[in-house]
Design a protein around this motif. Structure first.
Motif, PDB file in Angstrom:
ATOM      1  N   PHE A 161      32.894  40.199  39.992  1.00  0.00           N
ATOM      2  CA  PHE A 161      33.274  38.764  39.147  1.00  0.00           C
ATOM      3  C   PHE A 161      31.955  38.109  38.512  1.00  0.00           C
ATOM      4  CE2 PHE A 161      33.384  34.074  40.916  1.00  0.00           C
ATOM      5  CZ  PHE A 161      34.511  33.545  39.848  1.00  0.00           C
ATOM      6  N   PRO A 162      30.672  38.887  38.078  1.00  0.00           N
ATOM      7  CA  PRO A 162      30.089  38.012  37.557  1.00  0.00           C
ATOM      8  C   PRO A 162      30.220  38.987  36.189  1.00  0.00           C
ATOM      9  CG  PRO A 162      28.430  38.313  39.533  1.00  0.00           C
ATOM     10  CD  PRO A 162      30.040  38.885  39.531  1.00  0.00           C
ATOM     11  N   VAL A 163      30.587  39.984  36.161  1.00  0.00           N
ATOM     12  CA  VAL A 163      30.823  40.020  34.811  1.00  0.00           C
ATOM     13  C   VAL A 163      31.933  38.990  34.181  1.00  0.00           C
ATOM     14  CG1 VAL A 163      31.623  42.246  33.296  1.00  0.00           C
ATOM     15  CG2 VAL A 163      30.451  42.297  35.620  1.00  0.00           C
TER      16      VAL A 163
ATOM     17  N   GLU B 252      33.614  41.539  44.756  1.00  0.00           N
ATOM     18  CA  GLU B 252      33.105  40.126  43.999  1.00  0.00           C
ATOM     19  C   GLU B 252      31.856  40.467  43.413  1.00  0.00           C
ATOM     20  OE1 GLU B 252      33.601  37.554  47.304  1.00  0.00           O
ATOM     21  OE2 GLU B 252      33.329  35.454  46.188  1.00  0.00           O
ATOM     22  N   ARG B 253      30.412  41.392  44.147  1.00  0.00           N
ATOM     23  CA  ARG B 253      29.608  40.794  43.648  1.00  0.00           C
ATOM     24  C   ARG B 253      29.013  41.964  42.467  1.00  0.00           C
ATOM     25  NH1 ARG B 253      28.856  42.681  49.377  1.00  0.00           N
ATOM     26  NH2 ARG B 253      29.203  44.549  49.418  1.00  0.00           N
ATOM     27  N   GLY B 254      29.699  42.950  42.288  1.00  0.00           N
ATOM     28  CA  GLY B 254      29.814  43.756  40.775  1.00  0.00           C
ATOM     29  C   GLY B 254      30.470  43.174  39.775  1.00  0.00           C
TER      30      GLY B 254
ATOM     31  N   ASN C 149      33.667  35.166  29.814  1.00  0.00           N
ATOM     32  CA  ASN C 149      34.869  33.979  30.078  1.00  0.00           C
ATOM     33  C   ASN C 149      34.016  32.781  29.175  1.00  0.00           C
ATOM     34  OD1 ASN C 149      36.773  31.352  31.071  1.00  0.00           O
ATOM     35  ND2 ASN C 149      35.492  31.328  32.186  1.00  0.00           N
TER      36      ASN C 149
ATOM     37  N   VAL D 114      33.166  36.904  35.038  1.00  0.00           N
ATOM     38  CA  VAL D 114      32.417  34.889  34.248  1.00  0.00           C
ATOM     39  C   VAL D 114      31.539  34.747  32.934  1.00  0.00           C
ATOM     40  CG1 VAL D 114      30.266  33.296  35.145  1.00  0.00           C
ATOM     41  CG2 VAL D 114      32.008  34.267  36.839  1.00  0.00           C
ATOM     42  N   PHE D 115      30.948  36.310  33.245  1.00  0.00           N
ATOM     43  CA  PHE D 115      29.921  36.144  31.218  1.00  0.00           C
ATOM     44  C   PHE D 115      30.362  36.192  30.469  1.00  0.00           C
ATOM     45  CE2 PHE D 115      28.441  39.120  28.135  1.00  0.00           C
ATOM     46  CZ  PHE D 115      27.553  38.496  27.939  1.00  0.00           C
TER      47      PHE D 115
END
Length: 266
Positions: free
Chosen positions: A107-109, A103-105, A114, A111-112
């Motif tokens: 999920f931000p990718v 989730e920390r590594g 998306n 979201v980016f």
């Protein structure tokens, strides 16, 4: 003494709920079409600018085989792209919720990726894969993947952890706990994401066919716009709306069958 109310005469609805919804929808469509037809006739709007409903409905009937052929191509792309999105998003949501590092590594990718406009990604995919159904499927996948992922994560997180510990203490395996407790408890959220995802998928497939396809309703609309054929464009839009309604109805039916406890009483 038995009254009419006790016998169920007055508390029973005259029409089922779904039939009332259909009749109200049909009535609303007739009213909108009637106002549109009247206004176009009164103001003498030319067909090449805004066709009357009688014009494009007649075209819808006369060109129905052509529209059906392209609707089939759109539906096939939709099924492949949306199915791929669900098959990857749901297991990935479970993995992200279960492993904090993901989730920390990861999920931000996600979201980016998306938030990047899909109309920008489309030309890149064309360079990589060429114009064809594969690019359309990938764009539909990108459009539908994120809503399913986010709602599935919410569903897996919402499960009461005490249920997990209770089933594990009673000797249930990981697979039994997942399929008997965690997945059924998360289904409501997963279907909410799928219903949003299928709407985004319909939007995505039309965009994809605008830029990277030689078949489908989006391609037909683009081809008709090149000839200023407004009646064919509106006919294709109606067919696209019908395709969206069919897929939305299929999603509702699947939810009703797989989750009978969510059915509303008539």
């Amino acid at each position: 003494m038995t009254t009419v109310e006790q016998g169920g005469g007055f508390d029973r609805p005259l029409l089922p709920g779904w039939l009332k919804s259909v009749l109200l929808t049909v009535l609303a469509v007739f009213i909108v079409m009637g106002v549109w037809q009247f206004a176009a006739f009164i103001f003498n709007v030319p067909v090449w600018l805004v066709p009357k409903p009688s014009d494009f409905l007649a075209r819808f009937v006369s060109d129905f085989p052509l529209l059906l052929h392209h609707a089939f191509a759109t539906s096939k792309t939709l099924i492949l792209g949306f199915g791929l999105g669900v098959l990857i998003a749901v297991p990935l949501a479970l993995a992200i919720v279960s492993v904090g590092a993901l989730e920390r590594g990861l999920f931000p990718v996600i979201v980016f990726l998306n938030i990047m406009p899909k109309t920008v990604i489309g030309p890149i995919l064309i360079v990589w894969f060429g114009i064809g159904p594969l690019v359309a499927v990938l764009i539909v996948f990108l459009m539908s993947f994120f809503p399913v992922l986010v709602d599935s994560m919410s569903g897996f997180r919402a499960v009461d952890p005490r249920l997990y510990y209770i089933t594990r203490s009673m000797g249930a395996t990981q697979a039994q706990t997942f399929f008997r407790v965690r997945l059924p408890a998360s289904m409501d959220h997963i279907f909410a994401g799928m219903r949003i995802g299928v709407v985004k998928a319909v939007e995505g497939v039309i965009i994809a066919e605008f830029i990277a396809s030689s078949a489908g309703l989006g391609y037909l609309i683009m081809r008709a716009s090149g000839f200023m054929d407004m009646t064919l464009m509106f006919s294709a839009l109606i067919m696209a709306a019908l395709v969206a309604l069919v897929f939305n109805g299929a999603m509702t039916l699947a939810q009703s069958v797989l989750m009978p406890w969510t059915r509303r009483p008539e």
